[in-house]
Design an enzyme around this catalytic site. Sequence first.
Site, PDB file in Angstrom:
ATOM      1  N   GLY A 231      48.047  43.155  28.066  1.00  0.00           N
ATOM      2  CA  GLY A 231      48.692  43.889  26.984  1.00  0.00           C
ATOM      3  C   GLY A 231      48.015  43.855  25.631  1.00  0.00           C
ATOM      4  O   GLY A 231      48.486  44.501  24.691  1.00  0.00           O
ATOM      5  N   LYS A 233      45.358  45.162  24.222  1.00  0.00           N
ATOM      6  CA  LYS A 233      44.965  46.431  23.600  1.00  0.00           C
ATOM      7  C   LYS A 233      46.194  47.262  23.240  1.00  0.00           C
ATOM      8  O   LYS A 233      46.221  47.919  22.195  1.00  0.00           O
ATOM      9  CB  LYS A 233      44.012  47.196  24.519  1.00  0.00           C
ATOM     10  CG  LYS A 233      42.660  46.505  24.685  1.00  0.00           C
ATOM     11  CD  LYS A 233      41.709  47.341  25.530  1.00  0.00           C
ATOM     12  CE  LYS A 233      40.389  46.606  25.742  1.00  0.00           C
ATOM     13  NZ  LYS A 233      40.530  45.417  26.610  1.00  0.00           N
ATOM     14  N   ASP A 278      49.767  53.168  39.090  1.00  0.00           N
ATOM     15  CA  ASP A 278      48.433  53.111  39.668  1.00  0.00           C
ATOM     16  C   ASP A 278      47.536  54.069  38.897  1.00  0.00           C
ATOM     17  O   ASP A 278      47.709  55.289  38.969  1.00  0.00           O
ATOM     18  CB  ASP A 278      48.490  53.490  41.152  1.00  0.00           C
ATOM     19  CG  ASP A 278      47.149  53.333  41.858  1.00  0.00           C
ATOM     20  OD1 ASP A 278      46.122  53.272  41.165  1.00  0.00           O
ATOM     21  OD2 ASP A 278      47.139  53.288  43.101  1.00  0.00           O
ATOM     22  N   ASP A 295      40.656  51.547  30.152  1.00  0.00           N
ATOM     23  CA  ASP A 295      39.890  50.296  30.164  1.00  0.00           C
ATOM     24  C   ASP A 295      39.890  49.789  31.600  1.00  0.00           C
ATOM     25  O   ASP A 295      40.809  49.108  32.026  1.00  0.00           O
ATOM     26  CB  ASP A 295      40.528  49.287  29.208  1.00  0.00           C
ATOM     27  CG  ASP A 295      39.705  48.017  29.098  1.00  0.00           C
ATOM     28  OD1 ASP A 295      38.536  48.113  28.703  1.00  0.00           O
ATOM     29  OD2 ASP A 295      40.232  46.933  29.417  1.00  0.00           O
ATOM     30  N   CYS A 347      34.370  45.659  29.834  1.00  0.00           N
ATOM     31  CA  CYS A 347      33.805  44.455  29.214  1.00  0.00           C
ATOM     32  C   CYS A 347      32.577  44.037  30.003  1.00  0.00           C
ATOM     33  O   CYS A 347      32.322  42.854  30.211  1.00  0.00           O
ATOM     34  CB  CYS A 347      34.841  43.328  29.131  1.00  0.00           C
ATOM     35  SG  CYS A 347      35.564  42.860  30.708  1.00  0.00           S
TER      36      CYS A 347
END
Length: 398
Positions: A231, A233, A278, A295, A347
């Site tokens: 959570g 972001k 999903d 992300d 990342c």
Amino acid sequence: MQSARELAFETLLKIEKDNSYSNLSIAGVLKDNDLEDADKAFFTALVYGVIERKITLDYNISLYLKQPIKKLKPEALIILREGAYQLLFMDKIPSHAAINESVNLAKKRVNFASGLINAVLRRIDENKLKLPPEESDNYLEVKYSCPTDLINLFTGAYGIEKTIGILEHANGPQKIYARDKEKGLIEIKDLNEITNKQTTMHIQDKASQLCCEALAPQPGETIFDMCAAPGGKSFTIAELMQNEGEIKAFDLYPQRVKLIEDGAQKLNITIINAQVGDASKYDESLGLADRVLCDVPCAGLGDIGRKPEIRYKSIKDIEKLPPLQYNILVNSARYLKVYGTLVYSTCSLNPLENEEVVKRFLDAHDDFELVEQRTIFPQEEDCDGFFYSVMKKNEARH
């Protein structure tokens, strides 16, 4: 009560056998054991350090073995790594303490190997850190404790200078950042600050905050965060929106959705609607968003300083990720209004997961244009490695 060294031994053994995450394993031990602050710090540094420097440690241990290192029992090898790490990388630990405590641990847990452990550690203490000759194929691998396959991936993508910068940063101290409701990005020097200010700040790396700022969310808008748990972001986006509008935050698993809900409640954020979803499957009932953050799950190669075990991932396993990442990106784009903003991020430091996924998407979607694209190198921003791409949706061409 077990000592910090014994707890480190058990934790490293569990991580080795179960392939479990170091940060979760460490957190579990700290929660279940009432250690003094100094012991907590020593335990944490020892576990992370042994994982981070595993290749370097094994090279130095191997120099004084009569048999291949692979033939050692896992328990004996882990005690040797612990002792060698203290001797080679922990300046404040006296050599005699590192050796004697390792031998005592061996007598308690693997009695047959105590003599071997004593002899090898004394040789390491006598000869200090050894590296292969600079011209050797494994010089960089041993120096930075990073597999050659990953070094080759970084070098092929970014060149040798940037690669060495990535590896040096990964083996150095990692800064801790947070997002403060009033001050924005801040560096945390003392983790007690977070405990005392749970309603005003949350831990979040600088790179992730820069990604949220690139999304540029505005008060009153509808934002979709497609892979949102735990959570962080979503929380930062909500603060940038001044808690006005709506954020739909999705995750596959109910227990992870609850992490988002609990975090939002602690921070007094009311605009996050966390739900099971999903990201790779379209759901027309969700409606459309002004901005979408995508992300995606990734190899995490930008996080090797904070999660050292990631550096040992199989490159073949990493190569399986881009098709999934592309599918999530394509699906996420379907939720976007015309003239809306789509941000794709990872990342990871890997063009296969980053630029190439975005290029494939843009080549297949002529109603999207690239606005900004950035690779954040850890040595340049003193944070995790990260990638984001900002795209704008235009009217469809006919």
